[in-house]
Write a protein that holds these residues in place. Structure first.
Motif, short mmCIF file in Angstrom:
data_model
loop_
_atom_site.label_atom_id
_atom_site.label_comp_id
_atom_site.label_asym_id
_atom_site.label_seq_id
_atom_site.Cartn_x
_atom_site.Cartn_y
_atom_site.Cartn_z
N GLN A 39 45.49 31.47 62.03
CA GLN A 39 44.85 32.68 61.49
C GLN A 39 44.72 32.58 59.98
OE1 GLN A 39 47.07 36.37 61.12
NE2 GLN A 39 48.97 35.36 61.75
N ASN A 40 43.87 33.43 59.43
CA ASN A 40 43.70 33.51 57.98
C ASN A 40 44.46 34.71 57.43
OD1 ASN A 40 41.91 31.28 57.86
ND2 ASN A 40 40.18 32.59 58.39
N VAL A 41 44.99 34.55 56.23
CA VAL A 41 45.72 35.62 55.54
C VAL A 41 45.14 35.75 54.13
CG1 VAL A 41 47.95 36.42 54.69
CG2 VAL A 41 47.83 35.17 56.86
N ALA B 1 45.55 44.95 38.03
CA ALA B 1 44.92 45.54 36.84
C ALA B 1 45.25 47.03 36.77
CB ALA B 1 43.42 45.32 36.86
N GLY B 2 45.94 47.43 35.73
CA GLY B 2 46.26 48.84 35.51
C GLY B 2 47.61 49.28 36.00
N VAL B 3 48.30 48.46 36.79
CA VAL B 3 49.64 48.83 37.24
C VAL B 3 50.61 48.73 36.06
CG1 VAL B 3 51.57 48.18 38.72
CG2 VAL B 3 49.24 48.12 39.61
N GLN B 4 51.44 49.76 35.88
CA GLN B 4 52.41 49.74 34.80
C GLN B 4 53.68 49.06 35.31
OE1 GLN B 4 54.18 52.48 31.17
NE2 GLN B 4 53.30 53.51 32.95
N ALA B 5 53.84 47.78 34.96
CA ALA B 5 54.94 46.98 35.47
C ALA B 5 56.27 47.37 34.84
CB ALA B 5 54.67 45.50 35.23
N SER B 6 56.25 47.67 33.57
CA SER B 6 57.40 48.16 32.82
C SER B 6 56.84 49.13 31.79
CB SER B 6 58.14 47.01 32.14
OG SER B 6 58.59 46.06 33.10
N GLU B 7 57.70 49.78 31.05
CA GLU B 7 57.21 50.78 30.09
C GLU B 7 56.23 50.15 29.12
OE1 GLU B 7 58.84 54.21 26.99
OE2 GLU B 7 60.27 52.92 28.06
N GLY B 8 54.98 50.62 29.16
CA GLY B 8 53.95 50.14 28.26
C GLY B 8 53.36 48.79 28.62
N VAL B 9 53.79 48.20 29.72
CA VAL B 9 53.30 46.89 30.14
C VAL B 9 52.38 47.08 31.36
CG1 VAL B 9 53.90 44.62 31.05
CG2 VAL B 9 55.33 45.69 29.30
N TYR B 10 51.12 46.67 31.22
CA TYR B 10 50.15 46.87 32.29
C TYR B 10 49.58 45.54 32.77
CZ TYR B 10 50.07 51.83 30.99
OH TYR B 10 50.43 53.13 30.74
N GLY B 11 49.33 45.45 34.07
CA GLY B 11 48.56 44.33 34.58
C GLY B 11 47.15 44.39 34.04
N VAL B 12 46.54 43.24 33.80
CA VAL B 12 45.21 43.22 33.19
C VAL B 12 44.16 42.58 34.08
CG1 VAL B 12 46.06 43.30 30.82
CG2 VAL B 12 45.77 41.08 31.94
N GLU B 13 44.56 42.01 35.20
CA GLU B 13 43.59 41.29 36.03
C GLU B 13 44.00 41.40 37.49
OE1 GLU B 13 41.53 36.82 36.11
OE2 GLU B 13 43.07 37.33 34.63
N ASN B 14 42.99 41.39 38.38
CA ASN B 14 43.23 41.34 39.81
C ASN B 14 43.11 39.90 40.30
OD1 ASN B 14 43.45 44.21 40.07
ND2 ASN B 14 41.21 44.34 40.02
N TYR B 15 43.80 39.61 41.38
CA TYR B 15 43.79 38.25 41.92
C TYR B 15 43.68 38.31 43.44
CZ TYR B 15 46.09 37.38 37.40
OH TYR B 15 46.42 37.34 36.07
N GLN B 16 43.16 37.23 44.00
CA GLN B 16 43.09 37.12 45.45
C GLN B 16 43.49 35.72 45.87
OE1 GLN B 16 39.26 37.12 47.81
NE2 GLN B 16 40.02 39.15 48.39
N ILE B 17 44.31 35.64 46.92
CA ILE B 17 44.75 34.36 47.46
C ILE B 17 44.37 34.35 48.94
CG2 ILE B 17 46.70 32.79 47.80
CD1 ILE B 17 48.21 34.62 45.70
N ASP B 18 43.66 33.32 49.37
CA ASP B 18 43.28 33.17 50.77
C ASP B 18 43.89 31.89 51.31
OD1 ASP B 18 41.30 35.36 51.44
OD2 ASP B 18 40.37 34.54 49.65
N PHE B 19 44.65 31.98 52.39
CA PHE B 19 45.21 30.77 52.98
C PHE B 19 45.17 30.86 54.49
CE2 PHE B 19 48.82 33.66 52.39
CZ PHE B 19 49.56 33.51 53.56
N THR B 20 45.45 29.75 55.15
CA THR B 20 45.40 29.66 56.60
C THR B 20 46.79 29.32 57.14
OG1 THR B 20 43.10 28.92 56.59
CG2 THR B 20 44.38 28.44 58.56
N VAL B 21 47.22 30.05 58.16
CA VAL B 21 48.42 29.68 58.90
C VAL B 21 47.98 28.71 60.00
CG1 VAL B 21 50.35 30.47 60.29
CG2 VAL B 21 49.48 31.92 58.42
N GLY B 22 48.56 27.52 60.01
CA GLY B 22 48.16 26.51 60.97
C GLY B 22 48.92 26.59 62.28
N ARG B 23 49.10 25.46 62.91
CA ARG B 23 49.83 25.41 64.18
C ARG B 23 51.30 25.76 63.98
NH1 ARG B 23 52.74 23.31 61.44
NH2 ARG B 23 53.27 21.11 61.12
#
Length: 444
Positions: free
Chosen positions: A226-228, A235-257
């Protein structure tokens, strides 16, 4: 998908993401100003948006909320222009830019409230256009344009590395590991921003190992073939006080046998099963057990990486040159299964395969068997060792299956399981509730 089973290096993967939830149909063209619906036989539609029109330095972790009275919401469109000097979705894979431009939201059952699913890109110029329809068929439209607070230099959370990488094919035990460049204190919010979507049903949760590494593990092994997709709406999540994520990311992988190896320290045998059937059985020799370092760890390991040729130097595990136990060996077909120096590898010098444990902690095998295992292993295959008195630590390599599911869930910041075959995540990525925002803009 095609990809190397054991990447030699880490890389950062970044693309634009589409959040889960209801995306309404394409909006009417924005007017650039608030407009009221015509008054019919009943009360006029009242449509309100927060944050307010003209607001500046809106916290990126604020939700956008649209509410309607005397009518129902028919459309919401959110546009985000990137900060000056930042290209839109500069790091996206092909096809990702269009997705990044869309910020989705969820509409309640009676269609009177719409709330954005994810946080805002720091420093972006945001335009929200909403329309609603009254019982008499008349419509109202309202526009709110505002600016999100930028992320300060040195306070921008970014993804440093991840396992697996896009296009990898992995084993059924594979966790999802993300490493950040800055410490994360608001772990529940960051967890809620990281969406895992699988083709086949699974339940999983995130755990943290330190403040900069988050690991997602399922309750049971992934179903094979299957694919995951991992959508990191950072982007925009406040990770710590005054610290924000600045970019979104995507990871696509396959679960094999499905392939699971069991190594019995007492019988000196390894059994490899694929799809529940034994496909290989061969004699081995584990650690001699004379010291803790020379005792192979018992527990559920995962295969991590592999080398056709590797120099094994005991200095890397704390036994320096000049020590009586120092060794330096050239080995072939080495597959790592912990961070404490344990590999399954070819050991043609070991004449006690299947009879005695003589190694420094690795699993020794014949060249033929080691080559077969090397050629048929994927990163994330379960590798289970039994019969020694040294238990694998949960943070030794990828020993994450050493935690029971109940313990794993208890160590999640949200404390909730995530059904990966359904969109969205447990918890909320927002750090500020809707009712704490500035006065809304409305049309009535």
């Amino acid at each position: 998908m095609k990809g190397s089973a054991f990447p030699p290096t880490l890389r950062r993967v970044g693309v634009g993401l589409v959040g889960a939830g209801l995306l309404l149909a394409t909006a009417c063209s924005g007017t650039g100003a608030d407009t009221a619906g015509a008054e019919g036989d009943g009360d006029p539609v009242e449509l309100r948006i927060t944050p307010e029109d003209g607001a500046t330095e809106v916290r990126p972790d604020s939700p956008i909320t649209v509410t309607a009275a005397n009518g129902t919401i028919t459309d919401v469109k959110v546009e985000q222009a990137p900060p000056e000097g930042q290209a839109a979705d500069a790091s996206a894979e092909e096809g990702g830019a269009a997705e990044l431009a869309v910020l989705t939201g969820t509409l309640n059952e009676d269609k009177t409230e719409w709330v954005s699913d994810w946080t805002l890109t720091p420093g972006s110029e945001v335009t929200v256009t909403a329309t609603a329809e009254g019982a008499d068929g008349e419509t109202a439209e309202v526009v709110s344009a505002f600016t999100a607070l930028p992320a300060s230099e040195g306070q921008r959370l970014e993804l440093v590395s991840n396992f697996p990488m896009s296009d990898d094919t992995v084993g059924v035990g594979m966790p999802i590991i993300v490493n950040f460049d800055l410490p994360v204190q608001n772990k529940a919010q960051v967890e809620a921003a990281m969406e895992v979507v699988s083709e086949k049903p699974a339940v999983g949760a995130w755990n943290w190992f330190g403040d900069q590494m988050a690991v997602f593990r399922t309750e049971d092994y992934w179903e094979p073939d299957q694919n995951v997709t991992v959508n990191l709406h950072l982007a925009g999540v406040q990770a710590s006080e005054g610290v924000y994520g600045v970019e979104n990311y995507q990871i696509d992988f396959t679960v094999g046998r499905e392939q699971i190896t069991t190594v019995d320290n007492d019988t000196h045998q390894a059994v490899v099963e694929s799809g529940g059937e034994t496909v290989r059985e061969f004699p081995i020799s584990n650690g001699n057990g004379s010291t803790r370092a020379y005792t192979t760890t018992t527990g559920v390991h995962l295969t991590m990486e592999k080398y056709q040729h590797l120099v094994m130097d005991s200095a890397t595990v704390g036994i320096p040159e000049g020590h009586p136990d120092y060794y330096k060996l050239d080995v072939n077909y080495a597959v790592r299964f912990s961070n404490s120096g344990e590999f399954l590898h070819a050991a043609p010098w070991n004449g006690s395969l299947g009879q005695a444990n003589l190694s420094h902690g690795c699993t020794n095998a014949s060249t033929e068997d080691a080559r077969w295992f090397y050629e048929n292993s994927l990163m994330g295959d379960p590798y289970i060792v039994t019969g020694t008195d040294r238990e694998l630590e949960v943070d030794n390599g990828w020993g994450y299956w050493q935690r029971s599911w109940d313990e794993w869930l208890e160590n999640s910041a949200t404390g909730e399981a995530d059904a990966t075959d359904e969109p969205g995540t447990p918890g909320s990525p927002f750090g500020i509730p809707a009712d704490a925002q500035a006065s809304p803009v409305s049309a009535n």
